[in-house]
Design an enzyme around this catalytic site. Structure first.
Site, PDB file in Angstrom:
ATOM      1  N   ALA A  19      -0.395  -3.458   4.291  1.00 47.87           N
ATOM      2  CA  ALA A  19       0.575  -3.215   3.209  1.00 47.87           C
ATOM      3  C   ALA A  19       1.755  -2.382   3.698  1.00 47.87           C
ATOM      4  O   ALA A  19       2.893  -2.619   3.289  1.00 47.87           O
ATOM      5  CB  ALA A  19      -0.117  -2.533   2.034  1.00 47.87           C
ATOM      6  N   HIS A  89      -1.351  -9.878   3.057  1.00 49.30           N
ATOM      7  CA  HIS A  89      -1.688  -8.501   3.434  1.00 49.30           C
ATOM      8  C   HIS A  89      -2.792  -7.949   2.552  1.00 49.30           C
ATOM      9  O   HIS A  89      -3.013  -8.405   1.433  1.00 49.30           O
ATOM     10  CB  HIS A  89      -0.454  -7.596   3.380  1.00 49.30           C
ATOM     11  CG  HIS A  89      -0.088  -7.145   2.003  1.00 49.30           C
ATOM     12  ND1 HIS A  89      -0.696  -6.061   1.382  1.00 49.30           N
ATOM     13  CD2 HIS A  89       0.809  -7.618   1.108  1.00 49.30           C
ATOM     14  CE1 HIS A  89      -0.167  -5.891   0.175  1.00 49.30           C
ATOM     15  NE2 HIS A  89       0.746  -6.841  -0.013  1.00 49.30           N
ATOM     16  N   CYS A  90      -3.491  -6.975   3.107  1.00 49.68           N
ATOM     17  CA  CYS A  90      -4.394  -6.122   2.333  1.00 49.68           C
ATOM     18  C   CYS A  90      -3.976  -4.701   2.699  1.00 49.68           C
ATOM     19  O   CYS A  90      -2.834  -4.497   3.115  1.00 49.68           O
ATOM     20  CB  CYS A  90      -5.865  -6.439   2.621  1.00 49.68           C
ATOM     21  SG  CYS A  90      -6.343  -6.432   4.356  1.00 49.68           S
ATOM     22  N   VAL A  91      -4.834  -3.746   2.549  1.00 53.12           N
ATOM     23  CA  VAL A  91      -4.420  -2.379   2.857  1.00 53.12           C
ATOM     24  C   VAL A  91      -4.144  -2.225   4.353  1.00 53.12           C
ATOM     25  O   VAL A  91      -3.087  -1.759   4.756  1.00 53.12           O
ATOM     26  CB  VAL A  91      -5.459  -1.342   2.365  1.00 53.12           C
ATOM     27  CG1 VAL A  91      -5.089   0.062   2.827  1.00 53.12           C
ATOM     28  CG2 VAL A  91      -5.554  -1.385   0.841  1.00 53.12           C
ATOM     29  N   SER A  97      -7.262  -9.855   4.138  1.00 50.71           N
ATOM     30  CA  SER A  97      -6.152 -10.753   4.472  1.00 50.71           C
ATOM     31  C   SER A  97      -6.477 -11.618   5.686  1.00 50.71           C
ATOM     32  O   SER A  97      -6.137 -12.805   5.719  1.00 50.71           O
ATOM     33  CB  SER A  97      -4.865  -9.953   4.705  1.00 50.71           C
ATOM     34  OG  SER A  97      -5.062  -8.956   5.690  1.00 50.71           O
TER      35      SER A  97
END
Length: 175
Positions: A19, A89-91, A97
């Site tokens: 992210a 995206h993820c974190v 992701s």
């Protein structure tokens, strides 16, 4: 933790990152037309001309990311067929992701799970889907192809995919 700011080009239309790597300038530079946000609490970045989809799922082995596999893979394919570019995206850009990028390659590039994982890992070496996501990926591969290229095996750190090396296991223990 440089990987948090890196954006990996998976294909000419599919990108993978954390992210924190996403900025308006980088989206514009890459020609991104769509963001797939795989987090529970990271808000979508509002950018003119860029659409966002949020997949509310936790990075937990019991999370049912499987429920989103076909929808996300299909969405990526549709965007690409229209000339768009997608960033997923993820974190941290490591588990959720990465799993969804692997699913897309399995479904639309006809890659086995082992090949898709290797392909993504060569472009973003920090990927590590959690064991629950591995189980879901293994089930998905069986659904797509009727067989599996990856199996979970016992190791000194618990169950792991059989394609991980001793170096990978060391990373599990020391991360």
């Amino acid at each position: 933790m440089a990987y948090l700011t890196q954006i990996a080009e998976i294909t000419d239309y599919l990108f993978l990152c954390s992210a924190t790597a996403i900025t308006r300038q980088r989206l514009s530079l890459l020609g991104i037309t769509h963001i797939i946000n795989c987090t529970l609490d990271v808000p979508n970045l509002n950018v003119s001309g860029v659409q966002s989809t949020q997949i509310h799922v936790d990075d937990h082995p019991q999370a049912q990311l499987y429920l989103h596999f076909d929808r996300v893979a299909d969405e990526i394919s549709t965007i690409a067929s229209r000339g768009g570019k997608v960033i997923v995206h993820c974190v941290a850009g490591v588990s959720r992701s990465a799993t969804l990028c692997i699913v897309h390659l399995m479904k639309y590039h006809r890659m086995t799970l082992a090949k898709a994982h290797d392909y993504v890992a060569k472009r973003r070496s920090v990927i590590r889907p959690n064991n629950g996501f591995w189980r879901q990926l293994i089930d998905y591969e069986r659904k797509l192809y009727g067989r599996n290229s990856v199996h979970l095996v016992n190791s000194n750190v618990g169950l792991v995919p059989n394609l991980y090396t001793d170096k990978d296991l060391y990373c599990f223990v020391h991360s």
